[in-house]
Design a protein around this motif. Structure first.
Motif, mmCIF file in Angstrom:
data_model
loop_
_atom_site.group_PDB
_atom_site.id
_atom_site.type_symbol
_atom_site.label_atom_id
_atom_site.label_comp_id
_atom_site.label_asym_id
_atom_site.label_seq_id
_atom_site.Cartn_x
_atom_site.Cartn_y
_atom_site.Cartn_z
ATOM 1 N N ASP A 104 21.630 102.389 51.140
ATOM 2 C CA ASP A 104 21.998 101.143 50.453
ATOM 3 C C ASP A 104 20.890 100.112 50.680
ATOM 4 O OD1 ASP A 104 23.232 99.031 49.228
ATOM 5 O OD2 ASP A 104 24.890 98.878 50.642
ATOM 6 N N ILE A 105 20.125 99.809 49.633
ATOM 7 C CA ILE A 105 18.972 98.919 49.764
ATOM 8 C C ILE A 105 19.057 97.802 48.732
ATOM 9 C CG2 ILE A 105 16.458 98.757 49.487
ATOM 10 C CD1 ILE A 105 16.305 101.626 50.566
ATOM 11 N N VAL A 106 18.773 96.588 49.175
ATOM 12 C CA VAL A 106 18.690 95.431 48.291
ATOM 13 C C VAL A 106 17.318 94.785 48.503
ATOM 14 C CG1 VAL A 106 19.597 93.139 47.780
ATOM 15 C CG2 VAL A 106 21.168 94.998 48.333
ATOM 16 N N PHE A 107 16.618 94.506 47.413
ATOM 17 C CA PHE A 107 15.322 93.826 47.498
ATOM 18 C C PHE A 107 15.511 92.332 47.262
ATOM 19 C CE2 PHE A 107 14.066 98.171 46.249
ATOM 20 C CZ PHE A 107 13.221 98.454 47.305
ATOM 21 N N THR A 108 14.843 91.534 48.075
ATOM 22 C CA THR A 108 14.924 90.080 47.962
ATOM 23 C C THR A 108 13.535 89.474 48.138
ATOM 24 O OG1 THR A 108 15.237 89.644 50.329
ATOM 25 C CG2 THR A 108 17.208 90.164 49.041
ATOM 26 N N HIS A 109 13.405 88.201 47.807
ATOM 27 C CA HIS A 109 12.168 87.472 48.121
ATOM 28 C C HIS A 109 12.474 85.983 48.182
ATOM 29 C CE1 HIS A 109 10.989 85.509 44.267
ATOM 30 N NE2 HIS A 109 11.785 86.426 43.759
ATOM 31 N N PRO A 110 11.693 85.218 48.954
ATOM 32 C CA PRO A 110 12.018 83.805 49.165
ATOM 33 C C PRO A 110 11.406 82.837 48.172
ATOM 34 C CG PRO A 110 10.243 84.448 50.616
ATOM 35 C CD PRO A 110 10.634 85.678 49.840
ATOM 36 N N GLY A 111 10.580 83.322 47.248
ATOM 37 C CA GLY A 111 9.841 82.393 46.390
ATOM 38 C C GLY A 111 8.634 81.863 47.139
ATOM 39 N N VAL A 112 8.392 80.556 47.054
ATOM 40 C CA VAL A 112 7.249 79.951 47.748
ATOM 41 C C VAL A 112 7.754 78.843 48.661
ATOM 42 C CG1 VAL A 112 5.085 78.692 47.493
ATOM 43 C CG2 VAL A 112 5.688 80.470 45.838
ATOM 44 N N ILE B 213 -4.916 70.334 54.187
ATOM 45 C CA ILE B 213 -4.500 69.537 53.024
ATOM 46 C C ILE B 213 -3.350 70.220 52.281
ATOM 47 C CG2 ILE B 213 -5.254 68.625 50.785
ATOM 48 C CD1 ILE B 213 -8.108 68.517 51.986
ATOM 49 N N ALA B 214 -3.459 71.544 52.129
ATOM 50 C CA ALA B 214 -2.518 72.274 51.270
ATOM 51 C C ALA B 214 -1.107 72.363 51.839
ATOM 52 C CB ALA B 214 -3.059 73.680 51.013
ATOM 53 N N ILE B 215 -0.984 72.608 53.143
ATOM 54 C CA ILE B 215 0.341 72.838 53.718
ATOM 55 C C ILE B 215 1.255 71.619 53.593
ATOM 56 C CG2 ILE B 215 1.598 73.346 55.856
ATOM 57 C CD1 ILE B 215 -0.659 75.276 56.583
ATOM 58 N N PRO B 216 0.790 70.386 53.925
ATOM 59 C CA PRO B 216 1.675 69.217 53.719
ATOM 60 C C PRO B 216 2.080 69.037 52.265
ATOM 61 C CG PRO B 216 -0.149 68.647 55.171
ATOM 62 C CD PRO B 216 -0.458 69.998 54.614
ATOM 63 N N ILE B 217 1.154 69.325 51.335
ATOM 64 C CA ILE B 217 1.488 69.230 49.911
ATOM 65 C C ILE B 217 2.548 70.265 49.535
ATOM 66 C CG2 ILE B 217 0.589 69.521 47.565
ATOM 67 C CD1 ILE B 217 -2.076 68.402 48.591
ATOM 68 N N MET B 218 2.385 71.483 50.043
ATOM 69 C CA MET B 218 3.356 72.543 49.764
ATOM 70 C C MET B 218 4.752 72.154 50.238
ATOM 71 S SD MET B 218 1.212 76.017 50.702
ATOM 72 C CE MET B 218 2.637 77.078 50.459
ATOM 73 N N ARG B 219 4.805 71.477 51.388
ATOM 74 C CA ARG B 219 6.117 71.090 51.937
ATOM 75 C C ARG B 219 6.820 70.080 51.038
ATOM 76 N NH1 ARG B 219 3.620 71.163 57.644
ATOM 77 N NH2 ARG B 219 4.237 73.226 58.400
ATOM 78 N N HIS B 220 6.057 69.307 50.286
ATOM 79 C CA HIS B 220 6.648 68.333 49.372
ATOM 80 C C HIS B 220 7.013 68.967 48.027
ATOM 81 C CE1 HIS B 220 6.323 64.615 51.640
ATOM 82 N NE2 HIS B 220 5.121 64.989 52.047
ATOM 83 N N ILE B 221 6.225 69.943 47.600
ATOM 84 C CA ILE B 221 6.422 70.529 46.273
ATOM 85 C C ILE B 221 7.452 71.658 46.284
ATOM 86 C CG2 ILE B 221 5.305 71.836 44.419
ATOM 87 C CD1 ILE B 221 2.738 70.354 45.043
ATOM 88 N N PHE B 222 7.334 72.543 47.267
ATOM 89 C CA PHE B 222 8.167 73.746 47.276
ATOM 90 C C PHE B 222 9.403 73.575 48.147
ATOM 91 C CE2 PHE B 222 3.804 75.332 46.382
ATOM 92 C CZ PHE B 222 4.032 75.732 45.081
ATOM 93 N N MET B 223 10.193 74.615 48.225
ATOM 94 C CA MET B 223 11.473 74.567 48.925
ATOM 95 C C MET B 223 11.301 74.496 50.433
ATOM 96 S SD MET B 223 13.700 77.462 46.938
ATOM 97 C CE MET B 223 12.541 78.761 47.358
ATOM 98 N N SER B 224 12.356 74.022 51.084
ATOM 99 C CA SER B 224 12.408 74.081 52.542
ATOM 100 C C SER B 224 12.602 75.534 52.963
ATOM 101 C CB SER B 224 13.579 73.250 53.066
ATOM 102 O OG SER B 224 14.812 73.842 52.669
#
Length: 207
Positions: A109-117, A134-145
């Motif tokens: 029994d296998i289910v595939f998942t992924h978290p997005g970004v 520079i990129a990581i702080p921007i990512m935290r504002h744009i993408f999901m927690s």
């Protein structure tokens, strides 16, 4: 991290690293070892127990698989210089090989998942690089927690669907949003191709 929930008989295959310094573990590149080889071998070794105990295996893949292709003459991706593609190759390998295992073992029994970004702990250790500073702080504002990005993985506990779909964010390009079921690209599950890949993987010996 690889997590086994004893109470509900769920097995979370959630290990992953990204953009780490390339080094060898027992002769194998660390990305290949952590993202694919050891999780795959663990499921392979325990598959009969999983079938017997009706354990659901929840595999965390990555949308980066879409930007990567497995080269049969470079199964370890030693020639791959782009670390995003390298991550995609290793996650693609895991998804394909576990899928083949499911096809060959009908009780699995296998289910595939992924978290997005999300700016998860995968990016730890990159803060000394000016780009990532520079990129990581921007990512935290744009993408999901991280909490929201974990929802598709947790949703895998209660979902039952064919393995040509996976659970991920239902928003644009599957990058963010609450969990939804999406179809995986058809070429990911080419059985003929995966069997050729398996032959190459079986040739690899970990000392």
């Amino acid at each position: 991290m690889i997590l086994l929930n004893i109470l509900s008989s769920d097995f979370f295959l959630n290990s992953g690293i990204y953009n780490q310094e390339r080094k060898l573990i027992k002769g194998i590149d660390i990305h290949y070892m952590v993202n694919f080889y050891m999780p795959y071998k663990m499921v392979d070794e325990l598959k009969n127990k999983f079938i017997e105990n009706k354990t659901k295996i929840i595999v965390t893949s990555s949308i980066s698989y879409m930007f990567s292709k497995i080269e049969l003459n470079d199964i370890l991706a030693e020639k791959c210089k782009n670390k995003t593609k390298l991550c995609g190759k290793t996650k693609r390998l895991l998804t394909q090989m576990v899928y083949l295992m499911r096809e060959e073992n009908k009780g699995l029994d296998i289910v595939f998942t992924h978290p997005g970004v999300t700016a998860s702990t995968l990016f730890e250790g990159l803060h000394n690089n000016w780009f990532w500073k520079i990129a990581i702080p921007i990512m935290r504002h744009i993408f999901m927690s991280n909490d929201k990005a974990s929802l598709p993985i947790l949703s895998g506990i209660n979902y039952n669907h064919d393995n040509r779909h996976w659970i991920g964010p239902r928003g644009l390009f599957q990058v963010w949003g609450y969990p939804g079921i999406k179809r995986v690209k058809k070429n990911l599950f080419d059985i003929k191709e995966i069997k050729l890949i398996k032959e190459k993987v079986n040739e690899i010996e970990v000392n």
